[in-house]
Design a protein around this motif. Structure first.
Motif, PDB file in Angstrom:
ATOM      1  N   GLY A  77       0.834  -1.201   0.000  1.00 38.49           N
ATOM      2  CA  GLY A  77       0.000   0.000   0.000  1.00 38.49           C
ATOM      3  C   GLY A  77       0.864   1.245   0.000  1.00 38.49           C
ATOM      4  N   ALA A  78       0.716   2.088  -1.024  1.00 36.58           N
ATOM      5  CA  ALA A  78       1.500   3.318  -1.127  1.00 36.58           C
ATOM      6  C   ALA A  78       0.593   4.528  -0.950  1.00 36.58           C
ATOM      7  N   TRP A  79       0.983   5.426  -0.055  1.00 30.76           N
ATOM      8  CA  TRP A  79       0.280   6.703   0.123  1.00 30.76           C
ATOM      9  C   TRP A  79       1.239   7.787  -0.346  1.00 30.76           C
ATOM     10  N   LEU A  80       0.847   8.509  -1.400  1.00 34.39           N
ATOM     11  CA  LEU A  80       1.766   9.415  -2.081  1.00 34.39           C
ATOM     12  C   LEU A  80       1.827  10.806  -1.460  1.00 34.39           C
ATOM     13  N   ASN A  81       0.699  11.357  -1.071  1.00 37.46           N
ATOM     14  CA  ASN A  81       0.661  12.733  -0.569  1.00 37.46           C
ATOM     15  C   ASN A  81      -0.728  13.022  -0.036  1.00 37.46           C
ATOM     16  N   PHE A  82      -0.870  14.158   0.618  1.00 40.94           N
ATOM     17  CA  PHE A  82      -2.175  14.548   1.132  1.00 40.94           C
ATOM     18  C   PHE A  82      -2.352  16.053   1.013  1.00 40.94           C
ATOM     19  N   ALA A  83      -3.483  16.446   0.449  1.00 44.03           N
ATOM     20  CA  ALA A  83      -3.884  17.847   0.368  1.00 44.03           C
ATOM     21  C   ALA A  83      -5.405  17.872   0.269  1.00 44.03           C
ATOM     22  N   PRO A  84      -6.044  18.977   0.608  1.00 41.89           N
ATOM     23  CA  PRO A  84      -7.511  19.028   0.546  1.00 41.89           C
ATOM     24  C   PRO A  84      -8.052  18.669  -0.827  1.00 41.89           C
ATOM     25  N   ASP A  85      -9.094  17.852  -0.853  1.00 38.23           N
ATOM     26  CA  ASP A  85      -9.751  17.457  -2.099  1.00 38.23           C
ATOM     27  C   ASP A  85     -11.095  16.810  -1.747  1.00 38.23           C
ATOM     28  N   HIS A  86     -11.975  16.779  -2.706  1.00 37.57           N
ATOM     29  CA  HIS A  86     -13.241  16.031  -2.621  1.00 37.57           C
ATOM     30  C   HIS A  86     -14.089  16.422  -1.406  1.00 37.57           C
ATOM     31  N   LEU A  87     -14.048  17.689  -1.033  1.00 34.33           N
ATOM     32  CA  LEU A  87     -14.867  18.096   0.105  1.00 34.33           C
ATOM     33  C   LEU A  87     -16.329  18.285  -0.285  1.00 34.33           C
TER      34      LEU A  87
END
Length: 440
Positions: A177-187
């Motif tokens: 399982g790879a988690w690449l990054n996180f930023a606000p989206d799909h709110l």
């Protein structure tokens, strides 16, 4: 789950595949849809699915009470009445990932992140194929995972794992399982930023001793969720098991590629290639397979794709960039740029666009969110609205100087003017080519 009744909320591509697999396993399937048409009715009838159109609010408690499980269509808003009814009735909500893993034991390599999922998924799959491992790409693609598992010829599945699917997963545990990054989206779908973050974190929630987590060491949110069990591989532009050093990409002490020889070499692209290598090698790819795929990787359509160069100005189609985070990465790669941005906002704060204002000569704001884009850059750089793509390209070209890029990187969805980001990007490219008359 044989003989059980399963309720599908929404009957799009994914849930039609779910319905077919459930029927093949002897389940009774009820599907609901608020936009049923003749074609959807025919598909439901062909599958033997009981299609209920446009349920009223009072219908949901009874629909849910009669079901063993509820499967929401990807992208169903968390505020939907079906989910509230399921919670009240204690009926489990499951994802297509849960069902696929229940029905098939072959390895899954899952990739999530706000940006870069498609790139890393497809590149990792290419690396595995080049290593002689037969894979299917599935998930947040044209092929749901529950459909892909019907192929007996593949050895593993490389899964683009959106928050829409992960957020409703109860028992999904990928091999890698790879988690690449996180930023606000799909709110517009998730109830809050915290809920969106929790959906992404579900990728590693069930990590065990036989799983591998691929962690972007450059993203503090991702790092903060690193699982405490199983194998952990890190990657980053400066540090990590997979890293950049001396003008090359490395897997620990093994050189993967010289950056000068790669066809895509902007910082975010290098990060994606490191992630793909980590995923693929954790899944059994060998060094030569990884190197072969890297050497030929030309990137994705509508992701920093060079459309033309004319009069010393480069024109880039980055229509796939539908968040401020993605736009910022694109501007840093292309600056100085005249930015064409806007569309239909997904409930996001667009003010982070100002972070790259120093690299933006001027902004052309388009679509429903044009005024929000203009406010994001107010006092930082000039901004002007455009009422069509033709006008946007013309205004951007007027403002560009030799050495600049005209960059379509909207930071918003396309559904105000277009049916998809691909349609938007294709139209941008046609307008550019028509404007320059095919000149080099």
């Amino acid at each position: 789950m044989s003989q059980a009744t399963v309720l599908l909320v929404g009957f799009g591509i994914t849930n039609r595949a779910v319905g077919a697999q459930l029927k093949a396993r002897g389940c009774r399937v009820i599907a609901t849809d608020d936009a049923a048409d003749g074609q959807l009715r025919s598909q439901a009838a062909a599958l033997g699915v009981d299609l209920r159109e446009r349920p009223a609010p009072d219908d949901w408690p009874d629909l849910v009470a009669g079901a063993r499980a509820v499967v929401p269509t990807p992208g169903l808003p968390e505020s939907h009445l079906a989910l509230g009814a399921a919670a009240a009735a204690g009926t489990p909500v499951v994802s297509e990932f849960d069902l696929a893993q229940r029905w098939d034991s072959r390895p899954t390599l899952a990739v999530t992140g706000t940006n870069g999922k498609t790139t890393v998924t497809l590149l990792a799959a290419a690396m595995l194929e080049a290593s002689g491992i037969a894979v299917r790409v599935a998930g947040n693609t044209e092929t749901p995972l529950v459909e892909a598992i019907a192929d007996p010829q593949c050895d593993a599945f490389v899964v683009e794992a959106s928050s829409f699917r992960l957020g409703h997963s109860r028992c999904f545990r990928p091999s890698v399982g790879a988690w690449l990054n996180f930023a606000p989206d799909h709110l517009d779908v998730h109830a809050s930023l915290s809920s969106y973050r929790g959906a992404k974190a579900a990728l590693w929630r069930r990590a065990g001793e036989h799983t591998t987590a691929v962690v972007n060491g450059d993203d503090p949110v991702v790092v903060s969720h690193t699982p405490g069990r199983g194998r952990v591989l890190t990657y980053g532009l400066s540090e990590g098991d997979y890293h950049v050093n001396g003008g090359a990409l490395w897997a620990e002490s093994e050189k993967l590629a010289d950056i000068a020889e790669l066809r895509r070499s902007q910082p975010h692209e290098l990060s994606n290639q490191l992630a793909a290598a980590a995923v693929a090698m954790a899944g059994g790819a060998h060094l030569e397979g990884v190197r072969t795929a890297m050497a030929t990787w030309a990137g994705l359509p509508h992701r920093m794709a060079l459309v033309a160069e004319h009069g010393g100005v480069r024109y880039y189609d980055d229509s796939k960039a539908t968040t401020p985070h993605a736009v910022c990465a694109a501007v840093r790669s292309a600056a100085p740029a005249v930015l064409i941005a806007g569309g239909r906002n997904k409930g996001l704060d667009l003010s982070p666009l100002a972070e790259v204002a120093d690299g933006v000569r001027s902004v052309v704001a388009i679509g429903e969110a044009a005024s929000e884009v203009e406010r994001a850059f107010a006092g930082r750089c000039p901004a002007v609205p455009a009422s069509s793509m033709d006008e946007a390209v013309g205004l951007a070209t007027e403002r560009a100087r030799i050495g600049d890029a005209v960059l379509l990187s909207p930071g918003c969805a396309s559904f105000d003017w277009y049916g998809s980001y691909a349609e938007r990007g294709d139209h941008f490219a046609r307008v550019v080519r028509a404007m320059i008359g095919g000149s080099p």
